[in-house]
Design a protein around this motif. Structure first.
Motif: not given
Length: 232
Positions: A21-25
């Motif tokens: 999720r962090a990478a996608l954000e």
């Protein structure tokens, strides 16, 4: 009331999900250039060293992002096409089969950009994955068309099914990017264009497939519009 402690496996999966999720954000906000193990780990609230417990490197994390997103998209599109087949007279359902991929690309456009670059860059560590992903979409789409009655009995017809699948996929990518760039502000209009392109291509296929009037359908049905034509 106390919560049940997570098992080791559950805790590991939770941390992995936080990293994804962090990478996608970060990818959505800053593009691929903004990604680093340090930034992703910090955004996920874990130590940088823990990143490597879950992913070998950033390229592996990117592959995971693309695989998850691609599978969700294929499942959504297959369900939309099923509904369109069940209601061949409902053009809104047919159009929805094109809105789904358009909206998916527009939500996370950098994922598509990364795969397109990797696919045409022999030096990219993601090239094989990008090529395999494109092939999976082509085969998935062609199989859906075959299931709608356009089963190919020879190499020529199979090739044409794949060409239609490739063409619609390329047009979808182009119109989604055009929307993001402001040239095509209305996604409904883009979906209408994709519907028209699909219908025209499938009419040609039906008229010429194996020398038959309807690719296995009776001749008197060959002029009727159906879910395959409108649902891509």
């Amino acid at each position: 009331m106390t919560s049940t402690p997570l098992t080791r496996s559950e805790a590991k999966d939770l941390t992995r999900r936080k990293l994804i999720r962090a990478a996608l954000e970060i990818l959505d906000e800053e593009g691929e250039a903004g990604l680093s193990t340090v930034k992703v780990a910090k955004a996920a609230g874990i130590a940088q060293s823990s990143f490597y417990v879950h992913f070998k490197d950033m390229q592996e994390l990117l592959r995971e992002l693309a695989e998850e997103g691609g599978q969700r998209l294929r499942d959504s599109m297959r369900e939309a096409r099923r509904r369109a087949r069940e209601h061949p007279g409902d053009l809104d359902l047919h159009r929805e089969t094109f809105r789904i991929p358009l909206e998916s690309i527009c939500r996370h456009p950098e994922l598509l950009r990364i795969q397109l670059r990797a696919r045409h860059d022999p030096s990219s560590s993601l090239r094989d994955f990008a090529v395999e992903t494109a092939a999976a979409y082509r085969e998935h789409h062609a199989a859906d068309l075959a299931a709608l009655g356009y089963t190919a009995d020879n190499e020529r017809d199979r090739r044409r099914l794949e060409m239609i699948a490739d063409g619609i996929n390329a047009a979808t990518n182009a119109l989604a990017m055009g929307h993001l760039e402001g040239r095509y502000p209305d996604l409904d209009e883009a979906a209408d264009i994709l519907t028209a392109l699909s219908r025209g291509a499938l009419r040609l296929l039906r008229a010429t497939s194996g020398g038959k009037s309807g690719a296995g359908r009776p001749a008197d049905e060959s002029a009727k519009p159906d879910a395959a034509e409108a649902g891509g």
